[in-house]
Motif scaffolding. Structure first.
Motif, mmCIF file in Angstrom:
data_model
loop_
_atom_site.group_PDB
_atom_site.id
_atom_site.type_symbol
_atom_site.label_atom_id
_atom_site.label_comp_id
_atom_site.label_asym_id
_atom_site.label_seq_id
_atom_site.Cartn_x
_atom_site.Cartn_y
_atom_site.Cartn_z
ATOM 1 N N LEU A 224 0.794 -1.191 0.029
ATOM 2 C CA LEU A 224 0.085 0.031 0.060
ATOM 3 C C LEU A 224 0.745 1.365 -0.041
ATOM 4 O O LEU A 224 0.416 2.338 -0.739
ATOM 5 N N PHE A 225 2.070 1.289 0.651
ATOM 6 C CA PHE A 225 2.679 2.619 0.659
ATOM 7 C C PHE A 225 3.199 2.708 -0.651
ATOM 8 O O PHE A 225 3.315 3.884 -1.100
ATOM 9 N N LEU A 226 3.695 1.669 -1.704
ATOM 10 C CA LEU A 226 4.046 2.083 -2.874
ATOM 11 C C LEU A 226 3.062 2.535 -3.678
ATOM 12 O O LEU A 226 3.177 3.314 -4.588
ATOM 13 N N GLN A 227 1.790 1.909 -3.635
ATOM 14 C CA GLN A 227 0.530 2.437 -4.344
ATOM 15 C C GLN A 227 0.316 3.946 -4.088
ATOM 16 O O GLN A 227 0.202 4.588 -5.045
ATOM 17 N N SER A 228 0.470 4.218 -2.964
ATOM 18 C CA SER A 228 0.373 5.828 -2.482
ATOM 19 C C SER A 228 1.624 6.675 -3.041
ATOM 20 O O SER A 228 1.228 7.713 -3.674
ATOM 21 N N PHE A 229 2.696 5.937 -3.058
ATOM 22 C CA PHE A 229 4.053 6.664 -3.554
ATOM 23 C C PHE A 229 3.536 7.076 -5.127
ATOM 24 O O PHE A 229 3.843 8.059 -5.530
ATOM 25 N N PHE A 230 3.263 5.864 -5.784
ATOM 26 C CA PHE A 230 3.048 6.090 -7.487
ATOM 27 C C PHE A 230 1.880 7.153 -7.570
ATOM 28 O O PHE A 230 2.027 8.048 -8.430
ATOM 29 N N ARG A 231 0.872 7.041 -6.870
ATOM 30 C CA ARG A 231 -0.223 8.025 -7.185
ATOM 31 C C ARG A 231 0.068 9.486 -6.815
ATOM 32 O O ARG A 231 0.010 10.327 -7.450
ATOM 33 N N TRP A 232 0.938 9.582 -5.768
ATOM 34 C CA TRP A 232 1.294 10.906 -5.482
ATOM 35 C C TRP A 232 2.389 11.458 -6.510
ATOM 36 O O TRP A 232 2.382 12.620 -7.090
ATOM 37 N N SER A 233 3.245 10.494 -6.788
ATOM 38 C CA SER A 233 4.590 10.821 -7.743
ATOM 39 C C SER A 233 3.936 11.256 -9.102
ATOM 40 O O SER A 233 4.040 12.297 -9.712
ATOM 41 N N PHE A 234 2.882 10.633 -9.622
ATOM 42 C CA PHE A 234 2.130 10.780 -10.916
ATOM 43 C C PHE A 234 1.172 12.405 -10.924
ATOM 44 O O PHE A 234 1.069 13.000 -11.550
ATOM 45 N N ASP A 235 0.787 12.483 -9.554
ATOM 46 C CA ASP A 235 -0.049 13.877 -9.495
ATOM 47 C C ASP A 235 0.816 15.078 -9.393
ATOM 48 O O ASP A 235 0.351 16.060 -9.768
ATOM 49 N N GLN A 236 2.378 14.724 -9.171
ATOM 50 C CA GLN A 236 3.201 15.792 -9.216
ATOM 51 C C GLN A 236 3.610 16.515 -10.547
ATOM 52 O O GLN A 236 4.087 17.416 -10.875
ATOM 53 N N ARG A 237 3.199 15.409 -11.704
ATOM 54 C CA ARG A 237 3.550 15.753 -12.925
ATOM 55 C C ARG A 237 2.763 16.606 -13.682
ATOM 56 O O ARG A 237 1.430 16.894 -13.439
#
Length: 237
Positions: A224-237
């Motif tokens: 779950l922590f990695l899923q959250s990181f990916f969503r956060w990271s892609f939102d930054q773009r």
């Protein structure tokens, strides 16, 4: 601690080791041993070494302070398999967010011989004695690059590591991440890592997986922590 996800950009991470006798582990040795024996039936290559678990963390944009203590690996696995019954402890590990020059991320697929066989995430490992320094500090930056090399064959000459840390807290998992960027595309990077895996006698990874966007997030295999990181990271773009 709650299951809330907190992601913080941090300029610096300072980690220290402080000796501590873990009451939960002391009081549950029978359960821990039974769980370890059960695990060994499936993954007999697991080794019960010593690792560092996180007892305390303070996070601000300027600084993340971590306090670690030492336990048997079997203690940690028992705590995990029994549903993390001590909520005051976490697995706090350094992790390189590996990506290609095209911005796509490269995750590893853990080998079936490991404790997390089939799980998909960036190369990482729980800190251990190799990360402990004579002054009591815990060298998470070196832990990050060491795990990358051991799992993928990539050395520090092969990529650029950002100075900034990204602390992803989803207790009881705390990922202390840095962006790690290859000078080639994710496809080229994945090809090289697969060649390394094929040449290793006892690889920790069975394959790699490229994540280009939220559509590539796999809830079945990614923590779950990695899923959250990916969503956060892609939102930054």
């Amino acid at each position: 601690m709650t299951q809330t996800v907190t992601i913080t950009r941090v300029a610096e991470v300072k980690a220290r080791f402080t000796p501590w006798d873990w009451p939960w582990a002391e009081q549950n040795q029978d359960k821990i041993e039974a769980n370890w024996q059960r695990r060994l039936v499936k993954t007999p290559k697991m080794f019960n070494g010593r690792v560092l678990l996180l007892r305390d963390i303070e996070v601000t944009p300027e600084l993340c302070r971590n306090t670690y203590f030492e336990v048997d690996y079997a203690d940690m696995i028992g705590w995990m398999d029994l549903g993390h019954p001590d909520p005051g402890v976490a697995n706090g590990f350094a992790m390189g967010a590996l990506r290609g020059a095209d911005g796509a991320f490269i995750c590893g697929v853990m080998s079936g011989d490991t404790a997390n066989g089939g799980r998909v995430y960036f190369p990482a490992g729980t800190p251990d004695r190799a990360d402990m320094q004579p002054d009591g500090s815990v060298d998470l930056a070196t832990s990050l690059t060491r795990e990358l090399f051991e799992e993928t064959g990539l050395s520090e000459a092969d990529y650029h590591v950002e100075d900034e840390w990204i602390v992803v807290q989803r207790w009881p998992a705390v990922a202390l991440m840095r962006m790690v960027t290859l000078p080639v595309s994710a496809e080229e990077g994945a090809k090289r890592i697969r060649a390394t895996i094929a040449a290793q006698d006892d690889p920790e990874l069975s394959d790699v997986r490229i994540v280009r966007g939220v559509e590539d997030i796999d809830p079945k295999t990614m923590p779950l922590f990695l899923q959250s990181f990916f969503r956060w990271s892609f939102d930054q773009r």
